[in-house]
Design an enzyme around this catalytic site. Structure first.
Site, PDB file in Angstrom:
ATOM      1  N   HIS A 121       0.878  -1.178   0.000  1.00 55.91           N
ATOM      2  CA  HIS A 121       0.000   0.000   0.000  1.00 55.91           C
ATOM      3  C   HIS A 121       0.920   1.234   0.000  1.00 55.91           C
ATOM      4  CE1 HIS A 121      -2.688   3.022   1.832  1.00 55.91           C
ATOM      5  NE2 HIS A 121      -3.703   2.247   1.474  1.00 55.91           N
ATOM      6  N   ASP A 200       3.452  -4.357   8.149  1.00 57.84           N
ATOM      7  CA  ASP A 200       2.241  -3.542   8.030  1.00 57.84           C
ATOM      8  C   ASP A 200       1.046  -4.465   8.256  1.00 57.84           C
ATOM      9  OD1 ASP A 200       0.031  -2.148   7.237  1.00 57.84           O
ATOM     10  OD2 ASP A 200       0.778  -1.631   5.235  1.00 57.84           O
ATOM     11  N   GLN A 203      -4.107  -4.831   7.213  1.00 57.83           N
ATOM     12  CA  GLN A 203      -5.129  -5.738   6.663  1.00 57.83           C
ATOM     13  C   GLN A 203      -5.132  -7.109   7.322  1.00 57.83           C
ATOM     14  OE1 GLN A 203      -7.539  -4.960   4.688  1.00 57.83           O
ATOM     15  NE2 GLN A 203      -6.844  -2.951   4.021  1.00 57.83           N
ATOM     16  N   LYS A 226      -9.975  -0.189  11.115  1.00 61.77           N
ATOM     17  CA  LYS A 226     -10.120  -1.405  10.295  1.00 61.77           C
ATOM     18  C   LYS A 226     -10.448  -2.616  11.155  1.00 61.77           C
ATOM     19  CE  LYS A 226      -7.068   0.111   6.588  1.00 61.77           C
ATOM     20  NZ  LYS A 226      -7.821   0.415   5.385  1.00 61.77           N
ATOM     21  N   CYS A 365      -4.730   2.542  -3.685  1.00 61.27           N
ATOM     22  CA  CYS A 365      -3.446   3.022  -3.125  1.00 61.27           C
ATOM     23  C   CYS A 365      -2.372   1.952  -3.240  1.00 61.27           C
ATOM     24  CB  CYS A 365      -3.580   3.475  -1.673  1.00 61.27           C
ATOM     25  SG  CYS A 365      -4.804   4.752  -1.444  1.00 61.27           S
TER      26      CYS A 365
HETATM   27  N1  PMP Z   1      -1.522  -0.484   4.826  1.00 62.44           N
HETATM   28  C1  PMP Z   1      -2.505  -1.164   4.233  1.00 62.44           C
HETATM   29  C2  PMP Z   1      -2.224  -2.547   3.711  1.00 62.44           C
HETATM   30  C3  PMP Z   1      -3.768  -0.612   4.119  1.00 62.44           C
HETATM   31  O1  PMP Z   1      -4.752  -1.291   3.529  1.00 62.44           O
HETATM   32  C4  PMP Z   1      -3.986   0.695   4.609  1.00 62.44           C
HETATM   33  C5  PMP Z   1      -5.358   1.371   4.488  1.00 62.44           C
HETATM   34  N2  PMP Z   1      -6.064   1.091   3.361  1.00 62.44           N
HETATM   35  C6  PMP Z   1      -2.934   1.357   5.226  1.00 62.44           C
HETATM   36  C7  PMP Z   1      -1.708   0.735   5.317  1.00 62.44           C
HETATM   37  C8  PMP Z   1      -3.088   2.728   5.781  1.00 62.44           C
HETATM   38  O2  PMP Z   1      -4.056   2.752   6.804  1.00 62.44           O
HETATM   39  P1  PMP Z   1      -4.662   4.141   7.308  1.00 62.44           P
HETATM   40  O3  PMP Z   1      -5.174   4.829   6.084  1.00 62.44           O
HETATM   41  O4  PMP Z   1      -5.753   3.732   8.246  1.00 62.44           O
HETATM   42  O5  PMP Z   1      -3.565   4.881   7.961  1.00 62.44           O
END
Ligand code: PMP
Length: 408
Positions: A121, A200, A203, A226, A365
């Site tokens: 991401h 990270d 997910q 999440k 993203c």
């Molecule tokens: N890493 C991953 C794999 C994500 O899916 C996301 C959010 N879509 C993020 C990081 C960033 O999370 P946040 O926007 O809640 O900071």
């Protein structure tokens, strides 16, 4: 316990009708809904307490501090860390930027290697690209295999130049991208050369049991929203023996013992990393989320529930000509992304939305990943504990309507 019958009524959002139907929410990888327990905990805090923590010495403030710190302990047992290893942030994004600035900027030098994957991401890609640019370091990519949709990890990429491995635990597009044993091997190799490891968990944390000690990592990040918690809150695990090498990310109120010019002295433990007024209501709300999960969710049952819903989506999509389902063939799926030949992902998602089905479309993203897979955009359906087989029927019915409209 049978999902989701016993759970769905705990989530007031589903009382709302959408086009006269129940909300068919398949965008859980973006954010999850909140059970009453969380909404009430936040509301109770604002109604009856509303005090800043680690400051006031009157009773509401002291009790707010006690509740706030109790959540640190709840979160730490949830991911298998010690409580002084949990730092509250505003989200996974801030957690990663935090490590890039507060550790990376001081420890990465010209010529060092930072290992990431092609499936990251942007939150776990851009901070490293920027750091590498600033420090003249090199980014090494673990490639995604277009045929298997899995990462092809080759241990030879870890060398004595590797200073950091920062990888996804679970892709927000493909789900679990690691071949069996590869993540363990990567960690072992990184440890052997003294590199630090960031995972990270944005997910993964809502869908599998996390144990940072077993994972043997230095940094772990995730966002509360999440996993049934409030927005604006995240968590950064920093292993205790690494904390001395991490500088404060921001400086300001509360995080300092002495702020006198010439004799600055930071506090130790998590307080060193939490400057300013903390997001107290969000933290207390998240404590309620974890208590709810501990009481109601069994991760093995959750995984098989989510997997069976995803299998139903996949077997339908495979019957539609021109649809390409992405993602490895794992049996613990909660995400299904797919590309459709004759219609843009946004147009399809827009149509599904008009039918009351919430999915995400675009590159999510993860532009690099889409580029590597040779697709511009995908539609993503992602499930969680409160989704039902009827939700999937609703998705299929809406998709079938789209077929006649778009000529699929
Ligand atoms: N890493 C991953 C794999 C994500 O899916 C996301 C959010 N879509 C993020 C990081 C960033 O999370 P946040 O926007 O809640 O900071």
């Amino acid at each position: 316990m049978s999902f989701p019958k016993t759970l769905r009524s705990d989530f007031p959002i589903f009382e709302k009708k959408c086009w006269n139907n129940e909300l068919c929410y398949l965008d859980n990888a973006a954010t999850t809904h909140k059970p009453n327990a969380v909404i009430e905990a936040v509301s109770e805090f604002y109604r009856f307490q509303n005090a800043s923590v680690h400051r006031g010495i009157y009773s509401q403030a002291e009790s707010a501090t006690a509740q706030f710190e109790a959540v640190r302990t709840i979160v730490s047992s949830f991911i298998g860390s010690d409580s002084n290893e949990i730092v509250f942030t505003s989200g996974a994004t801030e957690g990663i930027n935090f490590v890039a600035d507060a550790w990376g900027f001081h420890n990465i030098k010209a010529g060092d290697h930072i290992v990431v994957s092609e499936a990251e991401h942007h939150a776990n890609l851009l901070p490293w690209l920027r750091l590498a640019e600033r420090k003249n370091a090199k980014i090494i990519f673990i490639p995604i295999n277009k045929d298997t949709d899995q990462l092809d990890f080759d241990e030879s990429i870890i060398t004595c130049r590797t200073k950091l491995v920062a990888v996804t635990h679970c892709s927000n597009v493909l789900g679990n991208v690691w071949k069996h044993g590869d993540l363990d091997l990567l960690v072992k190799k990184a440890r052997a050369v003294g590199a630090k490891i960031l995972l990270d968990g944005a997910q993964s944390v809502a869908h599998q049991k996390i144990d940072v000690k077993t994972l043997d990592i230095d940094f772990f990040v995730f966002s509360a929203h999440k996993i049934m918690g409030p927005t604006g809150l995240g968590f950064l695990f920093i292993k205790s023996n690494v904390q001395d090498d991490v500088q404060p990310y921001q400086v300001g109120g509360v995080m300092v013992h002495s702020a006198l010019p010439g004799s600055l002295k930071w506090r130790t433990g998590p307080q060193k990393f939490e400057a300013g007024t903390q997001p107290v209501a969000q933290v207390i709300g998240f404590g309620a989320a974890i208590n709810y999960i501990n009481e109601k969710i069994n991760f093995c049952k959750l995984s098989s529930h989510e997997n069976s819903l995803c299998e139903k989506i996949i077997s339908f999509l495979k019957s539609v000509p021109g649809v390409k389902v992405l993602g490895p063939k794992s049996d613990s799926k909660h995400i299904v992304s797919f590309a459709v030949a004759v219609v843009h992902a946004h147009d399809l998602a827009d149509f599904l939305g008009e039918c009351g089905v919430a999915v995400r479309a675009g590159h999510h993203c993860a532009q690099l990943l889409h580029n590597c897979l040779g697709v511009e955009a995908t539609v993503r359906a992602s499930v969680f504990c409160y989704n039902t087989a009827q939700d999937i029927d609703c998705f299929i019915n809406a998709f079938n309507k789209a077929r006649s409209i778009f000529g699929l």
